[in-house]
Design a protein around this motif. Structure first.
Motif, PDB file in Angstrom:
ATOM      1  N   VAL A 347       0.818  -1.172   0.031  1.00  0.00           N
ATOM      2  CA  VAL A 347       0.171  -0.193   0.086  1.00  0.00           C
ATOM      3  C   VAL A 347       0.929   1.040  -0.088  1.00  0.00           C
ATOM      4  CG1 VAL A 347      -1.932  -1.194   1.182  1.00  0.00           C
ATOM      5  CG2 VAL A 347      -0.202   0.011   2.440  1.00  0.00           C
ATOM      6  N   ASP A 348       0.326   2.181  -0.604  1.00  0.00           N
ATOM      7  CA  ASP A 348       1.080   3.592  -0.509  1.00  0.00           C
ATOM      8  C   ASP A 348       0.826   4.074   0.789  1.00  0.00           C
ATOM      9  OD1 ASP A 348       1.427   3.800  -3.183  1.00  0.00           O
ATOM     10  OD2 ASP A 348      -0.331   4.408  -3.636  1.00  0.00           O
ATOM     11  N   ALA A 349       1.970   4.736   1.395  1.00  0.00           N
ATOM     12  CA  ALA A 349       1.790   5.498   2.956  1.00  0.00           C
ATOM     13  C   ALA A 349       2.839   6.738   2.803  1.00  0.00           C
ATOM     14  CB  ALA A 349       2.590   4.279   3.593  1.00  0.00           C
ATOM     15  N   GLY A 350       2.537   7.268   4.023  1.00  0.00           N
ATOM     16  CA  GLY A 350       3.233   8.481   4.244  1.00  0.00           C
ATOM     17  C   GLY A 350       4.066   8.475   5.358  1.00  0.00           C
ATOM     18  N   ALA A 351       5.475   8.755   5.138  1.00  0.00           N
ATOM     19  CA  ALA A 351       6.592   8.415   6.117  1.00  0.00           C
ATOM     20  C   ALA A 351       6.970  10.157   6.805  1.00  0.00           C
ATOM     21  CB  ALA A 351       7.770   7.929   5.535  1.00  0.00           C
ATOM     22  N   ARG A 352       7.556  10.172   7.715  1.00  0.00           N
ATOM     23  CA  ARG A 352       7.681  11.481   8.477  1.00  0.00           C
ATOM     24  C   ARG A 352       9.398  11.301   8.871  1.00  0.00           C
ATOM     25  NH1 ARG A 352       3.691  14.437   9.137  1.00  0.00           N
ATOM     26  NH2 ARG A 352       1.577  13.415   8.774  1.00  0.00           N
ATOM     27  N   VAL A 353       9.917  12.303   9.054  1.00  0.00           N
ATOM     28  CA  VAL A 353      11.169  12.663   9.495  1.00  0.00           C
ATOM     29  C   VAL A 353      11.281  12.158  10.812  1.00  0.00           C
ATOM     30  CG1 VAL A 353      13.032  14.196   9.956  1.00  0.00           C
ATOM     31  CG2 VAL A 353      11.946  14.309   7.703  1.00  0.00           C
ATOM     32  N   GLY A 354      10.453  12.770  11.641  1.00  0.00           N
ATOM     33  CA  GLY A 354      10.423  12.896  13.081  1.00  0.00           C
ATOM     34  C   GLY A 354      11.438  13.113  13.865  1.00  0.00           C
ATOM     35  N   GLY A 355      11.424  12.823  15.288  1.00  0.00           N
ATOM     36  CA  GLY A 355      12.538  13.338  16.053  1.00  0.00           C
ATOM     37  C   GLY A 355      12.899  14.810  16.190  1.00  0.00           C
ATOM     38  N   GLY A 356      11.778  15.686  15.875  1.00  0.00           N
ATOM     39  CA  GLY A 356      11.803  17.232  15.709  1.00  0.00           C
ATOM     40  C   GLY A 356      12.686  17.590  14.336  1.00  0.00           C
ATOM     41  N   GLY A 357      11.738  17.357  13.419  1.00  0.00           N
ATOM     42  CA  GLY A 357      12.425  17.765  11.888  1.00  0.00           C
ATOM     43  C   GLY A 357      10.984  17.745  11.016  1.00  0.00           C
ATOM     44  N   ALA A 358      11.090  18.772  10.315  1.00  0.00           N
ATOM     45  CA  ALA A 358      10.059  18.906   9.181  1.00  0.00           C
ATOM     46  C   ALA A 358       8.545  18.182   9.748  1.00  0.00           C
ATOM     47  CB  ALA A 358      10.426  18.189   8.012  1.00  0.00           C
ATOM     48  N   PRO A 359       7.993  18.827  10.909  1.00  0.00           N
ATOM     49  CA  PRO A 359       7.006  18.428  11.425  1.00  0.00           C
ATOM     50  C   PRO A 359       5.790  18.050  10.464  1.00  0.00           C
ATOM     51  CG  PRO A 359       7.252  20.615  12.038  1.00  0.00           C
ATOM     52  CD  PRO A 359       8.554  20.225  11.252  1.00  0.00           C
ATOM     53  N   GLU A 360       5.618  18.636   9.556  1.00  0.00           N
ATOM     54  CA  GLU A 360       4.286  18.562   8.831  1.00  0.00           C
ATOM     55  C   GLU A 360       4.457  17.912   7.199  1.00  0.00           C
ATOM     56  OE1 GLU A 360       0.867  21.251   8.734  1.00  0.00           O
ATOM     57  OE2 GLU A 360       0.561  20.275  10.454  1.00  0.00           O
ATOM     58  N   PHE A 361       5.662  17.632   7.228  1.00  0.00           N
ATOM     59  CA  PHE A 361       6.231  17.200   5.879  1.00  0.00           C
ATOM     60  C   PHE A 361       6.148  15.905   5.891  1.00  0.00           C
ATOM     61  CE2 PHE A 361       9.634  16.395   2.637  1.00  0.00           C
ATOM     62  CZ  PHE A 361       9.213  17.438   1.964  1.00  0.00           C
ATOM     63  N   GLU A 362       5.079  15.305   4.611  1.00  0.00           N
ATOM     64  CA  GLU A 362       5.330  13.910   4.394  1.00  0.00           C
ATOM     65  C   GLU A 362       5.949  13.351   3.443  1.00  0.00           C
ATOM     66  OE1 GLU A 362       1.094  11.847   5.468  1.00  0.00           O
ATOM     67  OE2 GLU A 362       1.585  11.728   3.224  1.00  0.00           O
ATOM     68  N   LEU A 363       6.922  12.307   3.605  1.00  0.00           N
ATOM     69  CA  LEU A 363       7.706  11.683   2.654  1.00  0.00           C
ATOM     70  C   LEU A 363       6.764  10.511   2.115  1.00  0.00           C
ATOM     71  CD1 LEU A 363      10.711  11.325   4.711  1.00  0.00           C
ATOM     72  CD2 LEU A 363      10.895  12.797   2.640  1.00  0.00           C
ATOM     73  N   PRO A 364       6.610  10.625   0.652  1.00  0.00           N
ATOM     74  CA  PRO A 364       5.853   9.711  -0.031  1.00  0.00           C
ATOM     75  C   PRO A 364       6.773   8.033   0.456  1.00  0.00           C
ATOM     76  CG  PRO A 364       7.015  10.729  -1.649  1.00  0.00           C
ATOM     77  CD  PRO A 364       7.193  11.644  -0.201  1.00  0.00           C
ATOM     78  N   SER A 365       5.953   7.127   0.697  1.00  0.00           N
ATOM     79  CA  SER A 365       6.265   5.933   0.913  1.00  0.00           C
ATOM     80  C   SER A 365       5.584   4.800   0.563  1.00  0.00           C
ATOM     81  CB  SER A 365       6.616   6.067   2.544  1.00  0.00           C
ATOM     82  OG  SER A 365       7.381   4.934   3.090  1.00  0.00           O
ATOM     83  N   VAL A 366       5.935   3.729   1.198  1.00  0.00           N
ATOM     84  CA  VAL A 366       5.274   2.184   0.806  1.00  0.00           C
ATOM     85  C   VAL A 366       5.228   1.531   1.762  1.00  0.00           C
ATOM     86  CG1 VAL A 366       4.982   0.554  -1.091  1.00  0.00           C
ATOM     87  CG2 VAL A 366       5.987   2.571  -1.854  1.00  0.00           C
ATOM     88  N   ALA A 367       4.223   0.930   2.318  1.00  0.00           N
ATOM     89  CA  ALA A 367       4.062  -0.133   3.416  1.00  0.00           C
ATOM     90  C   ALA A 367       3.522  -1.506   2.864  1.00  0.00           C
ATOM     91  CB  ALA A 367       3.218   0.833   4.380  1.00  0.00           C
ATOM     92  N   VAL A 368       3.945  -2.287   3.678  1.00  0.00           N
ATOM     93  CA  VAL A 368       3.279  -3.525   3.600  1.00  0.00           C
ATOM     94  C   VAL A 368       2.300  -3.568   4.631  1.00  0.00           C
ATOM     95  CG1 VAL A 368       3.831  -6.284   4.095  1.00  0.00           C
ATOM     96  CG2 VAL A 368       5.547  -4.778   3.065  1.00  0.00           C
ATOM     97  N   SER A 369       0.997  -4.022   4.163  1.00  0.00           N
ATOM     98  CA  SER A 369      -0.180  -3.914   5.519  1.00  0.00           C
ATOM     99  C   SER A 369      -0.504  -5.162   5.516  1.00  0.00           C
ATOM    100  CB  SER A 369      -1.418  -3.416   4.262  1.00  0.00           C
ATOM    101  OG  SER A 369      -2.741  -3.654   4.805  1.00  0.00           O
ATOM    102  N   VAL A 370      -0.744  -5.539   6.928  1.00  0.00           N
ATOM    103  CA  VAL A 370      -0.955  -6.863   7.269  1.00  0.00           C
ATOM    104  C   VAL A 370      -2.222  -6.790   8.298  1.00  0.00           C
ATOM    105  CG1 VAL A 370       1.276  -7.822   7.019  1.00  0.00           C
ATOM    106  CG2 VAL A 370       0.697  -6.808   9.085  1.00  0.00           C
ATOM    107  N   PRO A 371      -2.898  -7.875   8.755  1.00  0.00           N
ATOM    108  CA  PRO A 371      -4.121  -7.598   9.605  1.00  0.00           C
ATOM    109  C   PRO A 371      -3.583  -6.998  10.955  1.00  0.00           C
ATOM    110  CG  PRO A 371      -4.190  -9.831   8.702  1.00  0.00           C
ATOM    111  CD  PRO A 371      -2.762  -9.190   8.525  1.00  0.00           C
ATOM    112  N   ALA A 372      -4.678  -5.908  11.440  1.00  0.00           N
ATOM    113  CA  ALA A 372      -4.419  -5.071  12.530  1.00  0.00           C
ATOM    114  C   ALA A 372      -4.076  -6.046  13.894  1.00  0.00           C
ATOM    115  CB  ALA A 372      -5.673  -4.433  12.908  1.00  0.00           C
TER     116      ALA A 372
END
Ligand SMILES: *Cc1c(COP(=O)(O)O)cnc(C)c1O
Length: 417
Positions: A347-372
Protein backbone atom coordinates in the motif's frame (compact mmCIF):
# COMPACT_ATOMS: atom_id res chain seq x y z
CA UNK A 1 14.68 -29.99 43.08
CA UNK A 2 17.59 -29.59 40.61
CA UNK A 3 20.53 -28.08 42.49
CA UNK A 4 21.90 -24.67 41.56
CA UNK A 5 25.42 -26.02 40.88
CA UNK A 6 24.02 -28.80 38.73
CA UNK A 7 22.04 -26.32 36.60
CA UNK A 8 25.01 -23.95 36.36
CA UNK A 9 27.20 -26.88 35.27
CA UNK A 10 24.99 -27.62 32.25
CA UNK A 11 27.35 -26.81 29.35
CA UNK A 12 24.79 -24.47 27.71
CA UNK A 13 24.25 -22.61 30.97
CA UNK A 14 27.98 -22.47 31.72
CA UNK A 15 28.66 -20.99 28.27
CA UNK A 16 25.97 -18.38 28.89
CA UNK A 17 27.53 -17.53 32.27
CA UNK A 18 30.86 -16.84 30.52
CA UNK A 19 29.16 -14.51 28.07
CA UNK A 20 26.48 -12.87 30.23
CA UNK A 21 28.05 -13.03 33.68
CA UNK A 22 27.44 -15.56 36.45
CA UNK A 23 25.10 -13.36 38.53
CA UNK A 24 22.69 -12.72 35.67
CA UNK A 25 22.54 -16.43 34.78
CA UNK A 26 22.19 -17.40 38.43
CA UNK A 27 19.17 -15.12 38.74
CA UNK A 28 17.52 -17.00 35.85
CA UNK A 29 18.37 -20.33 37.52
CA UNK A 30 16.83 -19.16 40.81
CA UNK A 31 13.67 -17.99 39.04
CA UNK A 32 13.30 -21.38 37.30
CA UNK A 33 13.86 -23.23 40.59
CA UNK A 34 10.99 -21.23 42.07
CA UNK A 35 8.77 -22.28 39.18
CA UNK A 36 9.77 -25.92 39.77
CA UNK A 37 8.91 -25.50 43.46
CA UNK A 38 5.54 -24.03 42.48
CA UNK A 39 4.86 -27.05 40.31
CA UNK A 40 4.85 -25.03 37.07
CA UNK A 41 7.93 -26.73 35.59
CA UNK A 42 8.71 -30.47 35.94
CA UNK A 43 12.16 -30.97 37.55
CA UNK A 44 13.47 -32.83 34.48
CA UNK A 45 12.73 -29.76 32.32
CA UNK A 46 14.54 -27.30 34.61
CA UNK A 47 17.77 -27.08 32.58
CA UNK A 48 15.93 -26.62 29.26
CA UNK A 49 13.69 -23.98 30.86
CA UNK A 50 16.74 -22.08 32.11
CA UNK A 51 18.30 -22.18 28.63
CA UNK A 52 15.07 -20.92 27.04
CA UNK A 53 14.78 -18.10 29.60
CA UNK A 54 18.36 -16.83 29.20
CA UNK A 55 18.53 -13.32 27.73
CA UNK A 56 20.40 -12.90 24.45
CA UNK A 57 22.60 -10.15 25.86
CA UNK A 58 23.67 -8.74 29.21
CA UNK A 59 21.81 -5.52 28.42
CA UNK A 60 18.05 -5.26 28.28
CA UNK A 61 17.85 -3.10 25.14
CA UNK A 62 16.69 -5.04 22.10
CA UNK A 63 17.27 -4.57 18.43
CA UNK A 64 13.87 -3.38 17.09
CA UNK A 65 12.77 -3.21 13.47
CA UNK A 66 11.43 0.28 12.88
CA UNK A 67 8.50 -0.01 10.48
CA UNK A 68 6.76 3.08 11.87
CA UNK A 69 7.63 5.25 8.89
CA UNK A 70 9.19 7.72 11.32
CA UNK A 71 12.83 7.87 10.24
CA UNK A 72 14.22 9.34 13.44
CA UNK A 73 12.02 7.94 16.21
CA UNK A 74 12.95 9.16 19.68
CA UNK A 75 11.31 6.16 21.39
CA UNK A 76 13.34 3.84 19.15
CA UNK A 77 16.70 5.47 19.84
CA UNK A 78 16.60 7.98 16.97
CA UNK A 79 19.21 7.50 14.23
CA UNK A 80 20.43 3.98 13.50
CA UNK A 81 24.20 4.10 12.98
CA UNK A 82 26.14 3.30 9.86
CA UNK A 83 28.28 0.16 9.82
CA UNK A 84 31.29 2.49 9.76
CA UNK A 85 30.15 4.15 13.00
CA UNK A 86 29.57 0.78 14.68
CA UNK A 87 33.03 -0.37 13.63
CA UNK A 88 34.63 2.84 14.89
CA UNK A 89 32.89 2.45 18.24
CA UNK A 90 34.07 -1.14 18.65
CA UNK A 91 37.65 0.00 17.96
CA UNK A 92 37.38 2.96 20.36
CA UNK A 93 35.64 1.05 23.14
CA UNK A 94 38.87 -0.34 24.55
CA UNK A 95 41.81 1.83 25.55
CA UNK A 96 42.24 4.39 22.81
CA UNK A 97 44.21 7.53 21.93
CA UNK A 98 41.28 9.90 22.57
CA UNK A 99 43.49 12.38 24.42
CA UNK A 100 47.01 11.20 23.63
CA UNK A 101 49.20 12.23 20.71
CA UNK A 102 50.89 8.94 19.82
CA UNK A 103 53.56 10.77 17.74
CA UNK A 104 54.86 12.85 20.65
CA UNK A 105 53.62 10.87 23.63
CA UNK A 106 52.03 14.05 25.01
CA UNK A 107 48.45 14.81 25.93
CA UNK A 108 46.53 15.63 22.74
CA UNK A 109 43.36 17.60 22.08
CA UNK A 110 40.33 15.46 22.89
CA UNK A 111 38.24 14.30 19.95
CA UNK A 112 40.18 16.32 17.41
CA UNK A 113 39.25 13.92 14.58
CA UNK A 114 35.52 14.46 15.12
CA UNK A 115 35.99 18.24 15.37
CA UNK A 116 37.97 18.36 12.12
CA UNK A 117 35.34 16.21 10.40
CA UNK A 118 32.64 18.67 11.53
CA UNK A 119 34.62 21.67 10.29
CA UNK A 120 35.23 19.95 6.94
CA UNK A 121 31.48 19.30 6.60
CA UNK A 122 30.50 22.84 7.63
CA UNK A 123 33.14 25.21 6.21
CA UNK A 124 31.34 28.32 7.51
CA UNK A 125 32.29 27.29 11.07
CA UNK A 126 35.60 28.41 12.59
CA UNK A 127 35.42 26.00 15.52
CA UNK A 128 33.23 23.32 17.08
CA UNK A 129 32.65 21.39 20.29
CA UNK A 130 30.63 18.31 21.05
CA UNK A 131 28.50 17.81 24.17
CA UNK A 132 26.01 15.19 25.30
CA UNK A 133 22.97 16.38 23.33
CA UNK A 134 21.39 19.53 21.96
CA UNK A 135 19.77 20.25 25.33
CA UNK A 136 23.25 20.19 26.89
CA UNK A 137 24.47 22.55 24.17
CA UNK A 138 21.64 24.96 25.03
CA UNK A 139 22.43 24.71 28.74
CA UNK A 140 26.12 25.40 28.11
CA UNK A 141 25.38 28.38 25.88
CA UNK A 142 22.86 29.81 28.35
CA UNK A 143 25.28 29.34 31.26
CA UNK A 144 28.18 30.85 29.42
CA UNK A 145 26.55 33.66 27.41
CA UNK A 146 23.40 34.40 29.50
CA UNK A 147 22.67 37.12 31.49
CA UNK A 148 19.66 37.83 29.51
CA UNK A 149 18.72 35.78 26.49
CA UNK A 150 16.40 37.46 24.01
CA UNK A 151 14.07 34.92 22.41
CA UNK A 152 10.82 35.10 20.44
CA UNK A 153 7.73 34.05 22.43
CA UNK A 154 6.67 31.76 19.58
CA UNK A 155 9.94 29.83 19.82
CA UNK A 156 9.68 28.75 23.46
CA UNK A 157 9.20 25.12 22.58
CA UNK A 158 8.34 22.00 24.54
CA UNK A 159 10.61 19.34 23.02
CA UNK A 160 8.87 16.24 24.37
CA UNK A 161 8.26 14.17 27.51
CA UNK A 162 7.32 17.40 29.30
CA UNK A 163 10.73 19.04 28.79
CA UNK A 164 10.55 22.71 27.82
CA UNK A 165 13.40 24.74 26.39
CA UNK A 166 12.53 27.88 28.44
CA UNK A 167 12.67 25.86 31.67
CA UNK A 168 16.01 24.39 30.63
CA UNK A 169 17.44 27.83 29.85
CA UNK A 170 16.20 29.32 33.13
CA UNK A 171 17.53 26.38 35.12
CA UNK A 172 21.02 27.64 34.28
CA UNK A 173 20.33 30.99 35.95
CA UNK A 174 19.97 32.81 32.63
CA UNK A 175 17.04 35.21 32.34
CA UNK A 176 14.71 35.03 29.37
CA UNK A 177 13.53 38.17 27.66
CA UNK A 178 10.58 37.12 25.54
CA UNK A 179 9.79 39.26 22.53
CA UNK A 180 6.87 39.35 20.12
CA UNK A 181 3.62 37.42 20.40
CA UNK A 182 2.80 33.75 19.91
CA UNK A 183 2.34 34.21 16.18
CA UNK A 184 4.39 37.28 15.26
CA UNK A 185 7.71 38.87 16.02
CA UNK A 186 9.54 41.66 14.19
CA UNK A 187 13.13 42.83 14.07
CA UNK A 188 12.12 45.94 16.03
CA UNK A 189 11.02 43.69 18.92
CA UNK A 190 14.51 42.26 19.14
CA UNK A 191 16.36 45.56 18.79
CA UNK A 192 14.15 47.14 21.48
CA UNK A 193 14.92 44.29 23.87
CA UNK A 194 18.70 44.11 23.37
CA UNK A 195 20.58 46.09 25.99
CA UNK A 196 23.71 46.05 28.11
CA UNK A 197 22.52 42.96 30.04
CA UNK A 198 21.87 40.89 26.91
CA UNK A 199 24.09 37.82 26.56
CA UNK A 200 22.74 36.62 23.23
CA UNK A 201 19.78 36.52 20.91
CA UNK A 202 18.55 32.96 20.72
CA UNK A 203 16.66 31.57 17.77
CA UNK A 204 15.06 28.20 18.28
CA UNK A 205 13.79 26.25 15.30
CA UNK A 206 10.16 25.26 15.93
CA UNK A 207 11.00 21.74 14.87
CA UNK A 208 7.96 19.86 16.16
CA UNK A 209 5.07 22.19 15.31
CA UNK A 210 3.90 24.67 12.69
CA UNK A 211 2.18 28.01 13.17
CA UNK A 212 0.09 28.94 10.17
CA UNK A 213 -1.91 31.98 9.18
CA UNK A 214 -1.09 35.51 10.36
CA UNK A 215 2.51 34.81 11.28
CA UNK A 216 5.88 36.45 11.07
CA UNK A 217 9.33 35.55 12.29
CA UNK A 218 12.75 37.14 11.89
CA UNK A 219 15.49 35.42 9.92
CA UNK A 220 19.00 34.93 11.28
CA UNK A 221 20.35 37.23 8.55
CA UNK A 222 18.24 40.13 9.89
CA UNK A 223 19.29 39.44 13.49
CA UNK A 224 22.97 39.39 12.64
CA UNK A 225 23.21 43.16 13.00
CA UNK A 226 21.67 43.56 16.46
CA UNK A 227 25.05 43.81 18.19
CA UNK A 228 25.07 40.70 20.42
CA UNK A 229 25.88 37.08 19.55
CA UNK A 230 23.12 35.35 17.60
CA UNK A 231 22.75 31.70 18.57
CA UNK A 232 20.55 29.47 16.42
CA UNK A 233 19.29 26.09 17.64
CA UNK A 234 18.47 24.29 14.38
CA UNK A 235 17.76 21.01 16.17
CA UNK A 236 17.63 18.60 13.26
CA UNK A 237 21.34 18.45 12.46
CA UNK A 238 21.13 18.91 8.73
CA UNK A 239 24.67 19.97 7.79
CA UNK A 240 23.78 21.48 4.43
CA UNK A 241 20.54 22.10 2.55
CA UNK A 242 18.79 18.91 1.47
CA UNK A 243 16.50 18.91 -1.57
CA UNK A 244 14.04 16.49 0.10
CA UNK A 245 13.57 18.92 3.03
CA UNK A 246 13.42 22.41 1.52
CA UNK A 247 12.13 24.11 4.72
CA UNK A 248 14.54 22.54 7.16
CA UNK A 249 17.35 24.86 8.34
CA UNK A 250 20.94 23.62 8.04
CA UNK A 251 24.15 24.48 9.84
CA UNK A 252 26.15 25.79 6.88
CA UNK A 253 23.42 28.13 5.58
CA UNK A 254 22.54 29.40 9.07
CA UNK A 255 26.17 30.25 9.86
CA UNK A 256 26.69 31.81 6.43
CA UNK A 257 23.58 33.95 7.06
CA UNK A 258 25.29 35.45 10.09
CA UNK A 259 24.64 33.25 13.14
CA UNK A 260 27.56 33.37 15.59
CA UNK A 261 26.83 29.89 16.91
CA UNK A 262 24.60 27.08 15.66
CA UNK A 263 23.46 24.13 17.76
CA UNK A 264 22.00 20.80 16.72
CA UNK A 265 21.57 17.16 17.69
CA UNK A 266 23.86 14.41 16.41
CA UNK A 267 21.20 11.68 16.29
CA UNK A 268 18.53 13.29 14.15
CA UNK A 269 19.08 13.99 10.44
CA UNK A 270 22.86 13.89 10.83
CA UNK A 271 22.33 10.18 11.42
CA UNK A 272 24.95 9.66 14.12
CA UNK A 273 25.22 9.15 17.88
CA UNK A 274 23.38 11.18 20.49
CA UNK A 275 25.35 14.40 20.75
CA UNK A 276 24.95 18.15 20.85
CA UNK A 277 27.05 20.00 18.31
CA UNK A 278 28.02 23.63 18.68
CA UNK A 279 29.70 25.29 15.69
CA UNK A 280 30.63 28.85 14.87
CA UNK A 281 32.86 31.69 16.00
CA UNK A 282 36.18 30.53 17.42
CA UNK A 283 36.22 32.95 20.39
CA UNK A 284 32.72 31.92 21.52
CA UNK A 285 33.45 28.20 21.10
CA UNK A 286 36.64 28.69 23.13
CA UNK A 287 34.61 30.35 25.92
CA UNK A 288 32.27 27.37 26.00
CA UNK A 289 35.18 24.92 26.03
CA UNK A 290 36.84 26.72 28.96
CA UNK A 291 33.66 26.89 31.05
CA UNK A 292 33.65 24.44 34.00
CA UNK A 293 30.23 23.13 32.96
CA UNK A 294 31.70 21.84 29.68
CA UNK A 295 33.58 19.21 31.70
CA UNK A 296 30.23 17.86 32.92
CA UNK A 297 28.66 17.79 29.47
CA UNK A 298 31.44 16.48 27.25
CA UNK A 299 31.04 13.19 25.38
CA UNK A 300 32.95 9.95 25.67
CA UNK A 301 35.39 8.32 23.26
CA UNK A 302 32.75 6.13 21.61
CA UNK A 303 30.52 9.09 20.77
CA UNK A 304 33.48 10.91 19.25
CA UNK A 305 34.38 7.81 17.23
CA UNK A 306 30.81 7.26 15.99
CA UNK A 307 30.38 10.93 15.12
CA UNK A 308 33.60 11.11 13.13
CA UNK A 309 32.79 7.89 11.25
CA UNK A 310 29.26 9.17 10.52
CA UNK A 311 30.70 12.38 9.07
CA UNK A 312 33.60 10.87 7.15
CA UNK A 313 32.19 7.43 6.29
CA UNK A 314 29.58 6.26 3.79
CA UNK A 315 26.14 7.90 3.65
CA UNK A 316 24.50 7.09 7.01
CA UNK A 317 21.23 5.10 7.12
CA UNK A 318 19.00 8.10 7.95
CA UNK A 319 20.06 9.86 4.78
CA UNK A 320 19.63 6.72 2.69
CA UNK A 321 16.11 6.39 4.12
CA UNK A 322 15.41 10.01 3.32
CA UNK A 323 16.66 9.63 -0.24
CA UNK A 324 15.14 6.23 -1.13
CA UNK A 325 12.83 6.53 -4.14
CA UNK A 326 9.23 5.36 -4.03
CA UNK A 327 10.07 2.92 -6.84
CA UNK A 328 12.80 1.31 -4.70
CA UNK A 329 10.46 1.10 -1.72
CA UNK A 330 7.72 -0.45 -3.88
CA UNK A 331 10.11 -3.10 -5.23
CA UNK A 332 11.08 -4.01 -1.67
CA UNK A 333 7.44 -4.08 -0.51
CA UNK A 334 6.48 -6.34 -3.44
CA UNK A 335 9.27 -8.74 -2.55
CA UNK A 336 8.17 -8.81 1.11
CA UNK A 337 4.52 -9.37 0.14
CA UNK A 338 5.49 -12.11 -2.33
CA UNK A 339 7.46 -13.85 0.41
CA UNK A 340 4.58 -13.54 2.88
CA UNK A 341 1.66 -14.43 0.60
CA UNK A 342 -1.75 -14.63 2.27
CA UNK A 343 -3.43 -11.34 3.04
CA UNK A 344 -0.33 -9.12 3.00
CA UNK A 345 -0.64 -6.20 0.57
CA UNK A 346 1.50 -3.41 -0.83
CA UNK A 347 0.00 0.00 0.00
CA UNK A 348 1.01 3.63 -0.47
CA UNK A 349 1.92 5.34 2.78
CA UNK A 350 3.32 8.56 4.16
CA UNK A 351 6.55 8.57 6.16
CA UNK A 352 7.89 11.32 8.43
CA UNK A 353 11.28 12.61 9.43
CA UNK A 354 10.34 12.61 13.14
CA UNK A 355 12.54 13.40 16.12
CA UNK A 356 11.93 17.10 15.75
CA UNK A 357 12.34 17.76 12.05
CA UNK A 358 9.99 18.86 9.28
CA UNK A 359 6.87 18.38 11.44
CA UNK A 360 4.20 18.49 8.75
CA UNK A 361 6.27 17.19 5.90
CA UNK A 362 5.16 13.84 4.52
CA UNK A 363 7.65 11.73 2.58
CA UNK A 364 5.87 9.54 0.03
CA UNK A 365 6.40 5.95 1.09
CA UNK A 366 5.29 2.36 0.62
CA UNK A 367 4.16 -0.04 3.35
CA UNK A 368 3.29 -3.69 3.73
CA UNK A 369 -0.25 -3.97 5.08
CA UNK A 370 -1.06 -6.94 7.36
CA UNK A 371 -4.05 -7.61 9.65
CA UNK A 372 -4.45 -5.22 12.58
CA UNK A 373 -4.27 -7.99 15.18
CA UNK A 374 -0.64 -8.70 14.23
CA UNK A 375 0.51 -5.38 15.71
CA UNK A 376 0.91 -6.71 19.24
CA UNK A 377 2.53 -10.09 18.47
CA UNK A 378 4.91 -8.29 16.08
CA UNK A 379 5.88 -5.85 18.82
CA UNK A 380 6.45 -8.72 21.27
CA UNK A 381 8.31 -10.90 18.77
CA UNK A 382 12.02 -11.58 18.24
CA UNK A 383 13.14 -9.24 16.82
CA UNK A 384 10.31 -6.90 17.80
CA UNK A 385 8.71 -5.05 14.88
CA UNK A 386 6.95 -1.73 15.44
CA UNK A 387 4.52 -0.61 12.74
CA UNK A 388 1.38 1.48 13.05
CA UNK A 389 -2.38 1.05 12.78
CA UNK A 390 -4.31 2.73 9.97
CA UNK A 391 -7.79 2.04 8.70
CA UNK A 392 -8.09 -1.29 10.45
CA UNK A 393 -4.75 -2.69 9.27
CA UNK A 394 -1.21 -2.82 10.61
CA UNK A 395 1.08 -0.94 8.23
CA UNK A 396 4.79 -1.75 8.09
CA UNK A 397 6.45 1.19 6.40
CA UNK A 398 9.63 0.31 4.53
CA UNK A 399 11.18 3.80 4.38
CA UNK A 400 12.20 3.66 8.05
CA UNK A 401 13.54 0.11 7.77
CA UNK A 402 17.05 -0.78 6.62
CA UNK A 403 16.70 -2.84 3.39
CA UNK A 404 19.04 -5.38 4.98
CA UNK A 405 16.25 -6.03 7.53
CA UNK A 406 13.53 -6.87 4.97
CA UNK A 407 14.22 -10.57 5.39
CA UNK A 408 14.02 -10.29 9.18
CA UNK A 409 10.68 -8.50 8.72
CA UNK A 410 9.36 -11.40 6.64
CA UNK A 411 10.52 -13.85 9.31
CA UNK A 412 8.93 -11.80 12.09
CA UNK A 413 5.53 -11.62 10.35
CA UNK A 414 5.62 -15.36 9.55
CA UNK A 415 6.38 -16.13 13.19
CA UNK A 416 3.22 -14.25 14.26
CA UNK A 417 0.73 -15.86 11.94
C1 LIG B 1 15.43 17.93 19.20
C2 LIG B 1 15.66 19.35 19.54
C3 LIG B 1 16.28 19.70 20.74
C4 LIG B 1 16.71 18.67 21.74
O1 LIG B 1 17.80 17.97 21.25
P1 LIG B 1 18.44 16.73 22.07
O2 LIG B 1 19.63 16.37 21.24
O3 LIG B 1 17.40 15.69 22.12
O4 LIG B 1 18.80 17.24 23.42
C5 LIG B 1 16.51 21.03 20.99
N1 LIG B 1 16.12 21.97 20.11
C6 LIG B 1 15.51 21.67 18.94
C7 LIG B 1 15.11 22.77 18.02
C8 LIG B 1 15.26 20.34 18.62
O5 LIG B 1 14.65 20.03 17.46
Amino acid sequence: MPRTDALLADPRVAAAADRLGRELVKAVVTAVQQRVRAGEVPPVDAADTVVAALPTSAASLHRVLNATGVLVHTNLGRAPWSAAAVEAVVAASGTTDVELDLATGRRGPRGEGAIQALLAAVPAAEAAIVVNNCAAALALVATCLGGELVVARGELVEIGDGFRIPDLLESTGARLREVGTTNRVALADYTAAVGPGTGAVLKIHPSNFVVRGFTRSVEVAELAGVGVPVVADVGSGLLRPHPALPDEPDLQTTLAAGADLVLCSGDKLLGGPQAGLVLGRADLVQRLRRHPLYRALRVDKTTLAALEATLRGPVPPVRRMLEATVAELRTRAEAVVAALGGDAQVVDAGARVGGGGAPEFELPSVAVSVPADLAEPLRRGTPPVVGYLAEGRTLLDLRSLDPADDEALVGAVRACR
